[in-house]
Design a protein around this motif. Structure first.
Motif, short mmCIF file in Angstrom:
data_model
loop_
_atom_site.label_atom_id
_atom_site.label_comp_id
_atom_site.label_asym_id
_atom_site.label_seq_id
_atom_site.Cartn_x
_atom_site.Cartn_y
_atom_site.Cartn_z
N ASN A 1 0.81 -1.23 0.00
CA ASN A 1 0.00 0.00 0.00
C ASN A 1 0.84 1.27 0.00
O ASN A 1 0.45 2.29 0.59
CB ASN A 1 -0.96 0.02 1.20
N ALA A 2 1.98 1.23 -0.67
CA ALA A 2 2.82 2.43 -0.73
C ALA A 2 2.07 3.59 -1.37
O ALA A 2 2.28 4.76 -1.01
CB ALA A 2 4.10 2.14 -1.51
N TYR A 3 1.14 3.29 -2.27
CA TYR A 3 0.40 4.35 -2.95
C TYR A 3 -0.56 5.07 -2.01
O TYR A 3 -0.92 6.22 -2.25
CB TYR A 3 -0.34 3.82 -4.18
N TYR A 4 -0.98 4.42 -0.91
CA TYR A 4 -1.75 5.14 0.12
C TYR A 4 -0.91 6.29 0.68
O TYR A 4 -1.37 7.42 0.80
CB TYR A 4 -2.09 4.21 1.28
N GLN A 5 0.32 5.95 1.02
CA GLN A 5 1.20 6.94 1.67
C GLN A 5 1.58 8.04 0.69
O GLN A 5 1.71 9.21 1.10
CB GLN A 5 2.45 6.26 2.23
N GLU A 6 1.76 7.69 -0.58
CA GLU A 6 2.10 8.71 -1.58
C GLU A 6 0.95 9.70 -1.75
O GLU A 6 1.17 10.91 -1.88
CB GLU A 6 2.43 8.02 -2.91
N PHE A 7 -0.28 9.19 -1.75
CA PHE A 7 -1.44 10.07 -1.88
C PHE A 7 -1.54 11.01 -0.68
O PHE A 7 -1.77 12.22 -0.83
CB PHE A 7 -2.71 9.23 -2.02
N LEU A 8 -1.34 10.48 0.53
CA LEU A 8 -1.36 11.31 1.73
C LEU A 8 -0.23 12.34 1.70
O LEU A 8 -0.41 13.51 2.07
CB LEU A 8 -1.25 10.45 2.98
N PHE B 1 -2.13 15.96 1.43
CA PHE B 1 -2.62 16.25 2.78
C PHE B 1 -1.48 16.74 3.68
O PHE B 1 -0.43 16.11 3.75
CB PHE B 1 -3.25 15.01 3.43
N LYS B 2 -1.75 17.85 4.36
CA LYS B 2 -0.89 18.24 5.46
C LYS B 2 -1.44 17.60 6.73
O LYS B 2 -2.46 16.92 6.70
CB LYS B 2 -0.83 19.76 5.58
N GLU B 3 -0.75 17.84 7.86
CA GLU B 3 -1.15 17.15 9.08
C GLU B 3 -2.56 17.53 9.51
O GLU B 3 -3.32 16.69 10.00
CB GLU B 3 -0.16 17.43 10.21
#
Length: 497
Positions: A134-141, A145-147
């Protein structure tokens, strides 16, 4: 190899637990050195907080790494469902302390599921790249998205000193559209779990209208102070009523969504049972009963959100009301719905503590250390009226109390009772000073817990007034800034009795 039946079950159970572990590998790019990195899981779970009743999030440190020479670090966390993981990077000088000012830190949110194996590579500019599950989850975030939504305000050009910040609204819309379009593209290209879908949808929708709501709220208040007219308040509240939608339970991971879930139930109820300054804007018992009922009925299909809101209303009744009638009623319903809840003892003990602090009852005795290390009891302070101020931060009440000390010198004893967590006697002592009519007392963490169980200590209501005979005169005086008019009025009445 053969196993006894119980041994087979134990082995299978252990394998299930192992299968639920998520692994996060932190990898430094070759040219990147001198970073410290922390990983903290964020789980939506109610738990007692030292000062506010219940907190709705449990934070768990799963790794802290000073990576100056070490290039790879590994962390493992056991999960039964997806959770957010907060990653903080702090640049450190070689050989120096890792604890640098927060302003130098860099924060990112990771979305981690059971069985994930994720590698995070940290580059010299603190940017991140991802490999693995799920690396693409983290790339999208990372890219969209900021914190939290407030980090976007200065980027958009929001000016805190201006009443009208409507100029940023096109940028708010553009960000929302960019997020939605990219998420639709991602869903067409990669498998997306229901949990990730719910979390992202909740955050995209809620952050957008909350930002617009913030701009409107500031504009219509202008210079008229904090009190909105009924029509103005309705205009602000309509953002929630018109935009909020109940999503699957995983949306609870989004903090703005949780806040608006409460408002979704609360706003219509406050129209029927308005709050006012005379009651310190505390919900009435009738309003809480209706909020509990509406939450129970509207969220039947969403078990986690139902449990979240029902817990929230019981906690509100216990933490914010001095009259425990509504708390007893809601807790009875809550116990029928969740007979195994680990929060039941907490609620029952808190109600008992508050009922022991009613006006006219004898104040519970205590045995605590003063500045000289001598043990002091409440009974030893009797003879003059007493004002106890529970201090959840060091020197918390000094600013507003010093003028009061002078005004009531010789007629009233002020007791600064320190319940700041994890504070040594030595540190506390170094920040106190000897003054007439003032007693400084230090409570260990163990003693602070006892005070919570007898005095129902909270940051919202930190004051207790006791007459010369040791009877409670008033317990539920709120924290008010910059001046505490309620406290001043009560003190004036206390010394006249």
């Amino acid at each position: 190899m053969k196993y006894p039946l119980y041994g087979l079950f134990a082995l299978l159970f252990a394998q299930v637990l192992k299968a639920q572990n998520a692994q996060i590998t932190l990898k430094m790019a070759p040219e990147a050195t001198n970073f410290s990195v922390s990983l903290v899981t964020e789980k939506v779970k109610f738990q007692p907080s030292p000062a506010i009743g219940l907190a709705d999030v449990e934070f768990l440190n799963i790794g802290y790494f000073e990576i100056t020479n070490q290039k790879i670090a590994n962390a493992e966390v056991e999960l039964t469902e997806p959770q957010l993981v907060r990653l903080q990077i702090v640049p450190t000088a070689a050989g120096a302390s890792a604890y640098q000012p927060v302003s130098q830190s860099f924060n990112r949110v990771l979305f981690i599921s059971p069985n994930d194996k994720l590698t995070v590579t940290i580059h010299p500019n603190k940017s991140l790249t991802f490999e693995g599950t799920n690396a693409y989850y983290q790339e999208f975030l990372r890219d969209y998205f900021k914190e939290n939504l407030y980090e976007y305000l200065p980027v958009f050009g929001y000016k805190p000193t201006k009443n009208d910040n409507s100029i940023i609204l096109p940028k708010v819309d553009s960000l929302q559209q960019a997020r939605l379009q990219r998420f639709q593209t991602l869903k067409s290209q990669q498998p997306i779990s229901e949990a990730f879908d719910a979390y992202i949808t909740a955050t995209i929708n809620t952050e957008a209208y909350l930002t617009r709501q913030l701009v409107l709220d500031k504009k219509i208040r202008e210079s008229q102070g904090v009190q909105l007219k009924a029509t103005q308040r309705q205009e602000v509240e309509n953002f929630t009523l018109q935009n909020f939608k109940i999503l699957p339970d995983a949306a609870l991971m989004s903090e703005p969504y949780r806040r608006e879930l409460v408002n979704h139930i609360l706003i219509p109820i406050t129209k029927k049972y308005p709050t006012d300054s005379a009651q310190r804007y505390i919900l009435s018992g009738e309003a809480l009963q209706l909020a509990y009922q509406e939450s129970d009925e509207q969220l039947r299909a969403y078990s986690k959100q139902r449990a979240y809101l029902l817990t929230h209303w019981v906690d509100y009744a216990v933490a914010f009301r001095s009259d425990m009638t509504a708390a007893h009623s809601l807790l009875e319903k809550f116990e029928r719905a969740y007979p195994s809840s680990e929060l039941l003892p907490y609620f029952k003990q808190s109600i008992t503590a508050k009922e022991g602090m009613y006006v006219g009852k004898g104040a519970p005795n205590f045995l605590l250390k003063d500045r000289d290390g001598k043990e002091v009891t409440l009974q030893s302070l009797q003879g003059k009226p007493i004002c106890i101020a529970f201090c959840f931060n060091l020197k918390q009440h000094e600013l507003i109390f010093k003028p009061l000390e002078e005004a009531y010198k010789g007629r009233l004893t002020f007791v600064y009772l320190n319940v700041t967590p994890n504070t040594s006697f030595e540190l506390w002592h170094s920040l106190t000073e000897n003054r007439p009519s003032v007693v400084h007392l230090w409570a260990s963490d163990e003693d602070a817990q006892k005070l919570k169980e007898t005095y129902a200590t909270t940051m919202g209501y930190p004051f207790v007034l006791i007459d010369a005979q040791g009877k409670i005169v008033e317990r539920w005086i709120p924290q008010e800034f910059p001046d505490n008019k309620t406290l001043q009025k009560e003190l004036s009445g206390l010394v006249k009795k």
